[in-house]
Motif scaffolding. Structure first.
Motif, PDB file in Angstrom:
ATOM      1  N   LYS B  51      -1.202   0.031   8.291  1.00  0.00           N
ATOM      2  CA  LYS B  51      -2.443  -0.738   8.111  1.00  0.00           C
ATOM      3  C   LYS B  51      -2.650  -1.071   6.637  1.00  0.00           C
ATOM      4  N   SER B  52      -2.449  -0.048   5.787  1.00  0.00           N
ATOM      5  CA  SER B  52      -2.600  -0.297   4.349  1.00  0.00           C
ATOM      6  C   SER B  52      -1.537  -1.264   3.847  1.00  0.00           C
ATOM      7  N   VAL B  53      -0.319  -1.117   4.367  1.00  0.00           N
ATOM      8  CA  VAL B  53       0.777  -2.003   3.947  1.00  0.00           C
ATOM      9  C   VAL B  53       0.419  -3.463   4.253  1.00  0.00           C
ATOM     10  N   PHE B  95      -9.515   0.374  -2.375  1.00  0.00           N
ATOM     11  CA  PHE B  95      -8.377   1.256  -2.141  1.00  0.00           C
ATOM     12  C   PHE B  95      -8.796   2.494  -1.373  1.00  0.00           C
ATOM     13  N   GLN B  96      -7.835   2.979  -0.561  1.00  0.00           N
ATOM     14  CA  GLN B  96      -8.104   4.145   0.271  1.00  0.00           C
ATOM     15  C   GLN B  96      -8.547   5.328  -0.597  1.00  0.00           C
ATOM     16  N   GLN B  97      -7.920   5.485  -1.783  1.00  0.00           N
ATOM     17  CA  GLN B  97      -8.271   6.605  -2.669  1.00  0.00           C
ATOM     18  C   GLN B  97      -9.174   6.161  -3.818  1.00  0.00           C
ATOM     19  N   TYR B 173     -11.215  -3.812   3.139  1.00  0.00           N
ATOM     20  CA  TYR B 173     -11.701  -2.437   2.997  1.00  0.00           C
ATOM     21  C   TYR B 173     -10.676  -1.484   3.593  1.00  0.00           C
ATOM     22  N   ASP B 174     -10.118  -0.599   2.783  1.00  0.00           N
ATOM     23  CA  ASP B 174      -9.208   0.401   3.326  1.00  0.00           C
ATOM     24  C   ASP B 174      -9.971   1.707   3.524  1.00  0.00           C
ATOM     25  N   GLU B 175     -10.372   1.949   4.734  1.00  0.00           N
ATOM     26  CA  GLU B 175     -11.131   3.144   5.125  1.00  0.00           C
ATOM     27  C   GLU B 175     -12.349   3.376   4.236  1.00  0.00           C
ATOM     28  N   PRO B 176     -13.332   2.514   4.333  1.00  0.00           N
ATOM     29  CA  PRO B 176     -14.500   2.597   3.442  1.00  0.00           C
ATOM     30  C   PRO B 176     -15.366   3.830   3.672  1.00  0.00           C
TER      31      PRO B 176
END
Ligand SMILES: Nc1ncnc2c1ncn2[C@@H]1O[C@H](COP(=O)(O)OP(=O)(O)OP(=O)(O)O)[C@@H](O)[C@H]1O
Ligand SMILES: [Mg+2]
Lengths: 258, 251
Positions: B51-53, B95-97, B173-176
């Motif tokens: 998903k992030s890719v 970003f996720q992090q 949004y990566d896992e907000p």
């Protein structure tokens, strides 16, 4: 067969290509609108001021040791008076710039490598690039230029401290007045000693900044690659400095001293 | 910059036949996706599905092996560096992090894109906008803190604030809401919805948080084995015949 040969060489070719790409990126972004003055000044402070201590101590010890070791020999020849000239010429022409740059390769190139490496690993560089801000201009241009400016200044401090160290050394085993010592040391220096040495340190400074940034900026994923980036930066910067020095000596011998 | 006008200008993102492998690891096998302007699309899928890719390909952080990627009328893989930068200024990426700049304070983190992406010069104006945005994520008093002194959830909210402060046309949004308490999660989800309503933002929202999906999604796609295997509204997928897809909803 040719293909095989090319395949074997390809990592080297690839690295050369990457370095070239990074270098052109640096120059392009140096002259792009929006120079990051604030970050540049901050980096000058970090790179210059924070390395002053180690450079001063090293310079002092260098001049001190050099004097203690040569003084007895020169004394045997009745040439004790030449110690200050010997120290100043050898330090200013060669030892000062090279030792300062090698120390800075260890301290500054590794620092930049680790800092940018960890920014890469934690996706901070990605975030900067993705926002549409110019990450090369903000991170790379500032650091490389700060090194290019500060390393010659640091070398100048090291040279000065080496002369002071030499003076202290002279007065441990013999005695020479301060005025006489510095007169002798400085009068034996000519313009053609200072200019090539300064040009050389400008290149050394550039190399330190550039190699540090290149390795940090292009470091791989994973925490261990931060260490790799710092490590590779030190090794590559040191080797490049020594190579450039070898070439610089040939050039100055050919064009300046003959 | 040349403008490649597509057939339908109301399409914000159009992906066709996207493939991406890392060595032997075939992550994206055949991704096809269209996101309309002003739409909130939620992407569900198990960890490590890519998903992030996918969203990193959309902003050109990763280069796909094959396929076309049209974003706001531009073919991402064909753009030169300057054109890509121009496009990126219209896209926000969380970003996720969080990826906060750890050498800067929280306030400087938020001001960074304002002066560089929006070309804002006036210090007071920037400060006002920063404080305003910090208010939106409920962290006004964090302005002078360093990122290292923040909790994970606070970092996430600051990352969100930094992404949204330039009011991008598209936000990825990566896992907000991951790692946030239920109350904050809800507030963040509402904020995403508010962005859509107020600024007509187009969004792709990757999440494992079904509450967030329920609040924000106009449409949901489910990713599995490098492809999208189902698509529909929250309610329709909740009642989907495939138990694998239903399993996302009754966690
Ligand atoms: N830069 C990269 N280099 C090599 N492999 C990568 C890279 N980025 C991602 N991968 C691999 O691609 C796969 C998908 O990763 P991705 O981060 O997209 O997963 P995800 O769906 O976002 O999962 P999660 O929900 O845990 O975030 C993983 O197997 C990962 O190891
Ligand atoms: Mg992910």
């Amino acid at each position: 067969m040719f293909k095989k040969l090319l395949d074997k060489q390809s990592p080297l070719l690839e690295t050369t290509g990457n370095i070239w790409y990074f270098l052109t990126g640096f120059f392009k972004n140096t002259f792009t609108r929006g120079f990051e003055w604030e970050e540049f000044v901050k980096q000058c402070y970090f790179i210059g001021y924070k390395s002053l201590g180690i450079v001063i101590v090293t310079g002092f010890v260098l001049g001190f040791v050099l004097t203690l070791q040569t003084q007895p020999t020169l004394k045997d020849f009745g040439a004790e008076n030449y110690v200050p000239s010997m120290v100043s010429i050898s330090v200013v022409r060669e030892i000062g710039p090279v030792i300062t740059s090698l120390i800075c390769a260890g301290k500054i190139a590794s620092g930049i490598g680790a800092e940018l490496g960890s920014m890469r690993v934690t996706e901070q560089i990605d975030a900067m690039e993705v926002s549409g801000a110019n990450a090369t201009q903000y991170l790379v241009v500032t650091r490389v230029l700060a090194c290019t400016l500060m390393i010659p200044l640091l070398a100048f401090f090291a040279d000065t401290m080496a002369l002071v160290g030499g003076f202290v050394g002279m007065n441990i085993s013999g005695s020479m007045s301060m005025t006489l010592y510095f007169n002798k040391a400085i009068s034996s220096l000519v313009f053609s000693d200072l200019v090539p040495a300064t040009i050389k340190t400008v290149f050394f400074g550039f190399v330190i900044g550039f190699v540090g940034c290149y390795n940090g900026y292009n470091s791989k994923r994973g925490t261990e690659s931060v260490g790799h980036a710092a490590n590779k930066a030190v090794v590559a910067a040191s080797i490049t400095i020594i190579l450039i020095d070898a070439i610089a000596v040939q050039l100055t011998n050919a064009f300046v001293y003959n | 910059m040349p403008l490649f006008i597509t057939k339908r200008m109301e399409t914000a993102i159009e992906i066709k036949g996207l493939k991406k492998s890392f060595g032997d690891n075939e992550v994206l096998k055949d991704i096809n996706l269209t996101v309309e302007k002003g739409e909130n699309l939620v992407v569900l899928g198990r960890s490590g599905e890519g998903k992030s890719v996918t969203i990193k390909c959309i902003v050109g952080l990763l280069v796909p092996d094959d396929g076309t990627l049209n974003v706001l009328g531009h073919e991402v893989t064909q753009l030169n560096e300057d054109e890509l930068d121009e496009l990126r200024k219209k896209i926000g990426f969380l970003f996720q992090q969080a990826a906060l700049y750890d050498s800067m304070t929280v306030g400087e983190n938020l001001a960074f894109p304002l002066s560089r992406v929006l070309d804002m010069k006036d210090k007071n104006e920037i400060h006002e906008k920063v404080m305003d945005m910090l208010g939106n994520v409920g962290l006004e008093d964090a302005a002078d803190k360093m990122p290292s002194s923040l909790s994970g959830g606070m970092k996430k909210r600051i990352g969100l604030a930094r992404t949204l402060i330039v009011q991008p046309e598209i936000v990825l949004y990566d896992e907000p809401t991951t790692g946030l308490d239920p109350i904050t999660s809800r507030e963040i989800s509402e904020l995403i919805l508010q962005m859509q309503k107020k600024y007509k933002t187009t969004s792709i929202i990757i999440t494992h948080d079904m509450e967030c999906a329920r609040i924000t999604a106009d449409r949901i796609v489910v990713m599995s084995d490098g492809k999208y295997i189902a698509e529909g509204t929250f309610d329709s997928l909740q009642k989907h015949e495939d138990p694998f897809i239903r399993s996302f909803f009754n966690a």
